[in-house]
Structures are given as C-alpha cells and as structure tokens.
Write a protein that holds these residues in place. Structure first.
Motif, PDB file in Angstrom:
ATOM      1  N   LEU A  32       0.859  -1.181   0.000  1.00 47.91           N
ATOM      2  CA  LEU A  32       0.000   0.000   0.000  1.00 47.91           C
ATOM      3  C   LEU A  32       0.898   1.235   0.000  1.00 47.91           C
ATOM      4  O   LEU A  32       1.648   1.467   0.958  1.00 47.91           O
ATOM      5  CB  LEU A  32      -0.910  -0.001   1.228  1.00 47.91           C
ATOM      6  N   ALA A  33       0.861   1.996  -1.066  1.00 45.32           N
ATOM      7  CA  ALA A  33       1.692   3.198  -1.189  1.00 45.32           C
ATOM      8  C   ALA A  33       0.989   4.357  -0.490  1.00 45.32           C
ATOM      9  O   ALA A  33      -0.103   4.766  -0.890  1.00 45.32           O
ATOM     10  CB  ALA A  33       1.926   3.532  -2.664  1.00 45.32           C
ATOM     11  N   VAL A  34       1.613   4.875   0.564  1.00 41.86           N
ATOM     12  CA  VAL A  34       1.003   5.947   1.353  1.00 41.86           C
ATOM     13  C   VAL A  34       1.354   7.284   0.707  1.00 41.86           C
ATOM     14  O   VAL A  34       2.491   7.745   0.779  1.00 41.86           O
ATOM     15  CB  VAL A  34       1.480   5.887   2.815  1.00 41.86           C
ATOM     16  N   SER A  35       0.350   7.880   0.087  1.00 42.10           N
ATOM     17  CA  SER A  35       0.578   9.064  -0.756  1.00 42.10           C
ATOM     18  C   SER A  35       0.140  10.360  -0.095  1.00 42.10           C
ATOM     19  O   SER A  35       0.026  11.390  -0.762  1.00 42.10           O
ATOM     20  CB  SER A  35      -0.163   8.877  -2.088  1.00 42.10           C
ATOM     21  N   LYS A  36      -0.068  10.343   1.215  1.00 39.79           N
ATOM     22  CA  LYS A  36      -0.513  11.562   1.913  1.00 39.79           C
ATOM     23  C   LYS A  36       0.494  12.691   1.703  1.00 39.79           C
ATOM     24  O   LYS A  36       1.704  12.458   1.694  1.00 39.79           O
ATOM     25  CB  LYS A  36      -0.708  11.303   3.405  1.00 39.79           C
ATOM     26  N   THR A  37      -0.009  13.883   1.545  1.00 36.20           N
ATOM     27  CA  THR A  37       0.726  15.143   1.327  1.00 36.20           C
ATOM     28  C   THR A  37       1.422  15.206  -0.030  1.00 36.20           C
ATOM     29  O   THR A  37       2.015  16.227  -0.375  1.00 36.20           O
ATOM     30  CB  THR A  37       1.774  15.462   2.429  1.00 36.20           C
ATOM     31  N   LYS A  38       1.341  14.142  -0.831  1.00 30.77           N
ATOM     32  CA  LYS A  38       2.001  14.137  -2.128  1.00 30.77           C
ATOM     33  C   LYS A  38       1.019  14.523  -3.232  1.00 30.77           C
ATOM     34  O   LYS A  38      -0.167  14.195  -3.159  1.00 30.77           O
ATOM     35  CB  LYS A  38       2.597  12.748  -2.412  1.00 30.77           C
ATOM     36  N   PRO A  39       1.490  15.215  -4.273  1.00 30.59           N
ATOM     37  CA  PRO A  39       0.583  15.645  -5.346  1.00 30.59           C
ATOM     38  C   PRO A  39       0.114  14.477  -6.205  1.00 30.59           C
ATOM     39  O   PRO A  39       0.742  13.408  -6.223  1.00 30.59           O
ATOM     40  CB  PRO A  39       1.452  16.603  -6.169  1.00 30.59           C
ATOM     41  N   ALA A  40      -0.959  14.705  -6.930  1.00 29.97           N
ATOM     42  CA  ALA A  40      -1.489  13.674  -7.824  1.00 29.97           C
ATOM     43  C   ALA A  40      -0.453  13.248  -8.853  1.00 29.97           C
ATOM     44  O   ALA A  40      -0.428  12.088  -9.283  1.00 29.97           O
ATOM     45  CB  ALA A  40      -2.750  14.188  -8.515  1.00 29.97           C
ATOM     46  N   ILE A  43       1.477  10.360  -7.629  1.00 35.59           N
ATOM     47  CA  ILE A  43       0.681   9.130  -7.721  1.00 35.59           C
ATOM     48  C   ILE A  43       0.669   8.621  -9.157  1.00 35.59           C
ATOM     49  O   ILE A  43       0.771   7.411  -9.401  1.00 35.59           O
ATOM     50  CB  ILE A  43      -0.748   9.376  -7.202  1.00 35.59           C
ATOM     51  N   GLU A  44       0.583   9.539 -10.116  1.00 38.39           N
ATOM     52  CA  GLU A  44       0.601   9.140 -11.532  1.00 38.39           C
ATOM     53  C   GLU A  44       1.923   8.459 -11.889  1.00 38.39           C
ATOM     54  O   GLU A  44       1.941   7.496 -12.663  1.00 38.39           O
ATOM     55  CB  GLU A  44       0.355  10.353 -12.417  1.00 38.39           C
ATOM     56  N   GLU A  45       3.025   8.933 -11.321  1.00 40.21           N
ATOM     57  CA  GLU A  45       4.319   8.280 -11.556  1.00 40.21           C
ATOM     58  C   GLU A  45       4.313   6.865 -10.998  1.00 40.21           C
ATOM     59  O   GLU A  45       4.815   5.932 -11.627  1.00 40.21           O
ATOM     60  CB  GLU A  45       5.454   9.088 -10.913  1.00 40.21           C
ATOM     61  N   ALA A  46       3.753   6.713  -9.804  1.00 43.84           N
ATOM     62  CA  ALA A  46       3.668   5.382  -9.203  1.00 43.84           C
ATOM     63  C   ALA A  46       2.744   4.475 -10.023  1.00 43.84           C
ATOM     64  O   ALA A  46       3.025   3.281 -10.207  1.00 43.84           O
ATOM     65  CB  ALA A  46       3.175   5.489  -7.762  1.00 43.84           C
ATOM     66  N   VAL A  63     -10.016  12.705  -1.114  1.00 43.75           N
ATOM     67  CA  VAL A  63     -11.167  12.855  -2.026  1.00 43.75           C
ATOM     68  C   VAL A  63     -10.781  13.697  -3.238  1.00 43.75           C
ATOM     69  O   VAL A  63     -11.155  13.381  -4.382  1.00 43.75           O
ATOM     70  CB  VAL A  63     -12.374  13.471  -1.282  1.00 43.75           C
ATOM     71  N   ASP A  64     -10.007  14.749  -3.017  1.00 47.08           N
ATOM     72  CA  ASP A  64      -9.559  15.594  -4.136  1.00 47.08           C
ATOM     73  C   ASP A  64      -8.746  14.783  -5.141  1.00 47.08           C
ATOM     74  O   ASP A  64      -8.914  14.927  -6.360  1.00 47.08           O
ATOM     75  CB  ASP A  64      -8.714  16.765  -3.620  1.00 47.08           C
ATOM     76  N   LYS A  65      -7.874  13.921  -4.650  1.00 48.42           N
ATOM     77  CA  LYS A  65      -7.052  13.097  -5.554  1.00 48.42           C
ATOM     78  C   LYS A  65      -7.904  12.056  -6.281  1.00 48.42           C
ATOM     79  O   LYS A  65      -7.678  11.773  -7.463  1.00 48.42           O
ATOM     80  CB  LYS A  65      -5.938  12.409  -4.758  1.00 48.42           C
ATOM     81  N   ILE A  66      -8.863  11.477  -5.567  1.00 51.39           N
ATOM     82  CA  ILE A  66      -9.759  10.499  -6.199  1.00 51.39           C
ATOM     83  C   ILE A  66     -10.511  11.155  -7.359  1.00 51.39           C
ATOM     84  O   ILE A  66     -10.631  10.580  -8.448  1.00 51.39           O
ATOM     85  CB  ILE A  66     -10.736   9.912  -5.160  1.00 51.39           C
ATOM     86  N   HIS A  67     -10.998  12.377  -7.143  1.00 49.45           N
ATOM     87  CA  HIS A  67     -11.678  13.126  -8.203  1.00 49.45           C
ATOM     88  C   HIS A  67     -10.729  13.433  -9.349  1.00 49.45           C
ATOM     89  O   HIS A  67     -11.063  13.249 -10.534  1.00 49.45           O
ATOM     90  CB  HIS A  67     -12.234  14.442  -7.658  1.00 49.45           C
ATOM     91  N   LEU A  68      -9.542  13.915  -9.010  1.00 49.74           N
ATOM     92  CA  LEU A  68      -8.593  14.373 -10.017  1.00 49.74           C
ATOM     93  C   LEU A  68      -8.104  13.232 -10.907  1.00 49.74           C
ATOM     94  O   LEU A  68      -8.012  13.374 -12.129  1.00 49.74           O
ATOM     95  CB  LEU A  68      -7.398  15.030  -9.312  1.00 49.74           C
ATOM     96  N   LEU A  69      -7.824  12.090 -10.298  1.00 49.94           N
ATOM     97  CA  LEU A  69      -7.282  10.971 -11.064  1.00 49.94           C
ATOM     98  C   LEU A  69      -8.381  10.139 -11.716  1.00 49.94           C
ATOM     99  O   LEU A  69      -8.193   9.615 -12.813  1.00 49.94           O
ATOM    100  CB  LEU A  69      -6.416  10.091 -10.153  1.00 49.94           C
ATOM    101  N   ALA A  70      -9.510  10.015 -11.044  1.00 49.43           N
ATOM    102  CA  ALA A  70     -10.708   9.356 -11.607  1.00 49.43           C
ATOM    103  C   ALA A  70     -10.373   8.083 -12.379  1.00 49.43           C
ATOM    104  O   ALA A  70     -10.733   7.934 -13.545  1.00 49.43           O
ATOM    105  CB  ALA A  70     -11.465  10.347 -12.497  1.00 49.43           C
ATOM    106  N   ASN A  71      -9.657   7.193 -11.736  1.00 48.07           N
ATOM    107  CA  ASN A  71      -9.229   5.965 -12.396  1.00 48.07           C
ATOM    108  C   ASN A  71      -9.810   4.758 -11.666  1.00 48.07           C
ATOM    109  O   ASN A  71      -9.426   4.466 -10.530  1.00 48.07           O
ATOM    110  CB  ASN A  71      -7.697   5.893 -12.406  1.00 48.07           C
ATOM    111  N   PRO A  72     -10.737   4.030 -12.310  1.00 47.50           N
ATOM    112  CA  PRO A  72     -11.381   2.896 -11.633  1.00 47.50           C
ATOM    113  C   PRO A  72     -10.436   1.740 -11.335  1.00 47.50           C
ATOM    114  O   PRO A  72     -10.774   0.838 -10.563  1.00 47.50           O
ATOM    115  CB  PRO A  72     -12.473   2.464 -12.628  1.00 47.50           C
TER     116      PRO A  72
END
Length: 237
Positions: A32-40, A43-46, A63-72
């Motif tokens: 589980l990659a803990v992405s807190k405080t990191k920009p979207a 996460i895209e690189e990961a 929630v902001d990142k979930i919206h921004l990345l919107a990847n199922p």
C-alpha cells in the motif's frame, strides 16, 4: 526511470527478500503506497510503474485526488484518524477504511455507504502497544466490535490494522507483530471473510511480514520526505 519508479522497485525487492526469508509467498503481501501530502502527479508516476493501491490520511486531500485521477483501476484506502463529521466522505469515496475503532464510526460508515457501491472494506484498528496517544481498541474489546461490524450490511469486515510503537530491536518488533498475527488468526476462525492484516511500515516491515502481515504501508521510501507545511490545512480534514 523516474525516482518514484526506482523507489518502488527497491521497496518491492525488500518485501520479496523479507517474504523469502520466512518462506512466505510474495503474492500474499500487498504493498500500500502511502501518498498523503504528495501531489497527484507523484501518484501518476507510481501508477505508471504499476502501483494500484494508495493510502491517504486526510479525508479531503484524498477525495480531491480520487476526483482528479478518476481511475477505476485504483484502490483507495483511508488510513488516518476518522472524525465523525468526515465519515460520509470516506463512505462515499474510498474503497477501504483501516481505522475503525468504535461502534459509532462503524455505524455511520454503514449508514452513509451509497447503495450503488460495493460494501466498504473495513479493518479494525488495534492499539497493540497500549499507547495513550494512539487510536485503536484494546484486544479485549475486539470480539464485540467485530461482531457489530459483521452484522452491518454496507460494511465488509476484512481484518485488522495496527501501528505499533516505534522499536529499533527486531526481536521486540517481531514479538508485537506476532501478538497482532495471533489476534488476526483468531478473527479468521470466527469470520471466514477476514483476509487482511495491515501491519508494517518502513522500519518494521520485515518483522511484520515474518509475523504474517498481508499488507504493508510504505510512504517516504516510495515518494520521498513529506512536506507537512504544505499539507497543514489538511490536518483538520
């Protein structure tokens, strides 16, 4: 190769070595990659390196990142302290919640989980080191809360989570992790759907895997040092 991709590979090699050392199948252990405080963008690189499971500590940031990345294809885990007034967002947007430690929070998550979504996967947080400053229930209180959660139709009890007190000695790390593993095995006997022990971070990952952890939570070793100043506004989220 990006630094995040390189870091992910190094972490995966550490997990593989720890699994081999104790004779476990690598497939039993989720990173589980803990992405807190990191920009979207981080996460895209990961994601580009094949990572699909991400953990967030702050509700609104997640929630902001979930919206921004919107990847199922991504699976989102909420792993931070959960206040009652933020439970609806976790229930509506996340796939997992690792930090359920009282009936009231479980009940709110159950009531607020949208009917159109699969049941929310939940882990009960155990305060295994009996730290005053840490969230989580005592092991003695685990059976009662597990039974309550198991009866909630919009929640799916998947297992346990713990954040042991920092300990540099491997033998002492292992002893605490084995306590959690024993509680996990007991829970599995009572509830066949239980399959997840979220235990182990960068410093105690090897001991956690040796004890039986099925999910390790790694952040800084993947994404680099965190800028908490930038994320200060999220601490109340």
């Amino acid at each position: 190769m990006t630094s995040i991709e390189h870091n992910l590979q190094r972490v995966q090699l550490r997990i593989s070595a720890a699994a081999a050392q104790c004779g476990r199948d690598l497939k039993e252990i989720t990173l589980l990659a803990v992405s807190k405080t990191k920009p979207a963008s981080a996460i895209e690189e990961a994601m580009a390196a094949g990572q699909r499971c991400f953990g967030e500590n702050y509700v609104q940031e997640g929630v902001d990142k979930i919206h921004l990345l919107a990847n199922p294809a991504l699976t989102w885990h909420f792993i931070g302290p959960l206040q009652s007034n933020k439970s609806r967002l976790v229930a509506e947007y996340f796939d997992w919640c690792h930090t359920v430690d009282r009936f009231r929070i479980a009940s709110r998550l159950n009531d607020q989980r949208p009917a159109g979504l699969a049941a929310l996967n939940v882990l009960i947080q155990v305060n295994i080191s009996d730290e005053q400053s840490k969230a989580g229930i005592m092991l003695a209180d685990l059976p009662a809360l597990a039974q309550q959660i198991a009866e909630m139709p919009r929640l799916k009890l998947r297992g346990l989570m713990a954040i042991p007190a920092p300990e540099s000695d491997y033998a002492r790390q292992l002893a605490v992790c084995q306590q959690m593993a024993q509680a996990f095995k007991q829970l599995q006997q009572d509830y066949p759907g239980v399959d997840t022990l979220s235990l182990g971070m960068s410093d105690d990952m090897a001991a956690a895997i040796a004890a039986g952890s099925t999910m390790v939570r790694i952040g800084t070793a993947i994404f680099g040092a965190r800028d908490y100043g930038q994320a200060a506004a999220n601490h109340n989220n």
